[in-house]
Scaffold this active site. Sequence first.
Site, PDB file in Angstrom:
ATOM      1  N   TYR A   1     -14.357 -61.092 -11.854  1.00 54.50           N
ATOM      2  CA  TYR A   1     -14.480 -61.207 -13.313  1.00 54.50           C
ATOM      3  C   TYR A   1     -13.698 -60.047 -13.806  1.00 54.50           C
ATOM      4  O   TYR A   1     -13.985 -59.063 -14.870  1.00 54.50           O
ATOM      5  CB  TYR A   1     -15.726 -61.220 -13.899  1.00 54.50           C
TER       6      TYR A   1
ATOM      7  N   ASP B   1     -18.240 -57.471 -12.714  1.00 50.42           N
ATOM      8  CA  ASP B   1     -18.669 -57.326 -14.223  1.00 50.42           C
ATOM      9  C   ASP B   1     -18.625 -58.372 -14.795  1.00 50.42           C
ATOM     10  O   ASP B   1     -17.781 -59.097 -15.408  1.00 50.42           O
ATOM     11  CB  ASP B   1     -17.467 -56.397 -14.736  1.00 50.42           C
TER      12      ASP B   1
ATOM     13  N   CYS C   1     -23.944 -56.505 -18.313  1.00 54.47           N
ATOM     14  CA  CYS C   1     -24.128 -56.533 -19.935  1.00 54.47           C
ATOM     15  C   CYS C   1     -25.660 -57.346 -20.082  1.00 54.47           C
ATOM     16  O   CYS C   1     -25.998 -57.388 -21.120  1.00 54.47           O
ATOM     17  CB  CYS C   1     -23.393 -57.336 -20.601  1.00 54.47           C
TER      18      CYS C   1
END
Length: 459
Positions: free
Chosen positions: A320, A389, A416
């Site tokens: 990613y 990520d 996140c």
Amino acid sequence: MAKRQAPVVKNEIYDVTFEDLTHEGAGVAKIEGFPIFVENALPDEQAKIKVIKVNKGFAFGRLVELKQESAHRIDAPCPIYSQCGGCQLQHVSYEGQLEYKRKQVEQVLARIGKLDLNQVKVHPTLGMEDPWSYRNKAQVPVGEREGGLVAGFYQKRSHDIIDMERCLIQQADNDDVVQAVKRICEKYGIRAYNEEKHKGWLRHIMVRYGLITNELMVVFVTRTADFPHKADMIKEITETFPRVKSIVQNINSKRTNVIFGDETNVIWGEEYIYDKIGDVKFAISARSFYQVNPEQTKVLYDKALEYAQLTGEESVIDAYCGIGTISLFLAQKAKKVFGVEIVPEAIEDANRNAELNGFTNAEFAVGEAEVVIPNWYKQGNKADVIVVDPPRKGCDEALLTTILDMKPKRVVYVSCNPGTLARDLHLLEQGGYETVEVQPVDMFPHTVHCEAVALIELK
């Protein structure tokens, strides 16, 4: 078996003490173990609340009277905070926000990840010295009210636009440009897009800002491909803001809440503006994914680089990879970095960014990480370190399975969403890895969002 009756009744008043915050920032109180979620309430506060909705396993309430305040409660400095949906934690001291985010990470690691917090160190959240004016990208919807244009964020749980002059978490330059563009559009009689009627021209104004370079990009998101008064509007924007390097039109003709359409054209200036994170320079286009808080991005990537423990001999895979931001940070210390990303334009940007910085040890591929990386592994390509990520939904199971098969010495997980981080750590732990430590990083002060970096090592 008789269904348990909820111990609270709609429209009744109750005295409660709040115990916690939800991941959306609402206070949590319990009556006979039954949770009630109340906006604008904080842990340790005592209050009278009115129950406004009762569901099967939980209820919603609203504050009627605050009897005892939290030591972390402050007056929100933003005049439209109570209406706007952009921030959720301005009524909490910054110290309190950082502690809330650390606890949030700890709780999901224990509950979802089944991790023993005596064995896994969750560090205090890394915050900002000045947690205001940090956002380098403003994208605001435009509407009409009493004949004039309005531009601002949506009201909580609605699509009503709150007109605003200033957003306290935006770079001031972004606010200035948005307001000027709105005034220029009004001057030339530009009509805003109407969602219900699917009429009007201007849907969103977006401004991007390079913190280190001071360069600005203005993006018009429009319903149709025409551009009324184009030359006049470009002249006014560029004369008012000489630092504008790029003006772009994106055309979105669909009935949708998605901001961007498929067609993007540069109507004046360059295709890119530039910015730097640490020593690495990045070209940013209208559609590039680039972190909105560059100061904290450096903190986050420095921590990822520290956890990767590179000596210059390692082969690293960056799943990613986006426009190559983390990949190029890793390329400073790794022998070879392979990045993979599903968006072709992002890979074009990643290659351009590698060239821009003179990196010859970074290679990028287009495709789904969960397809490309297993193929690399079948072809005999292995990595010493894998960095992931992923988006909010976390890693695909096929990718996690490949990581377990490939057995890199270390996995660095940049997240996140603490919930999906915890879920994925649980799977990696079951497959023979151990989570060593987790570092929360406050990328989005005054909101409930929290980033975290985890170091995972092969047992």
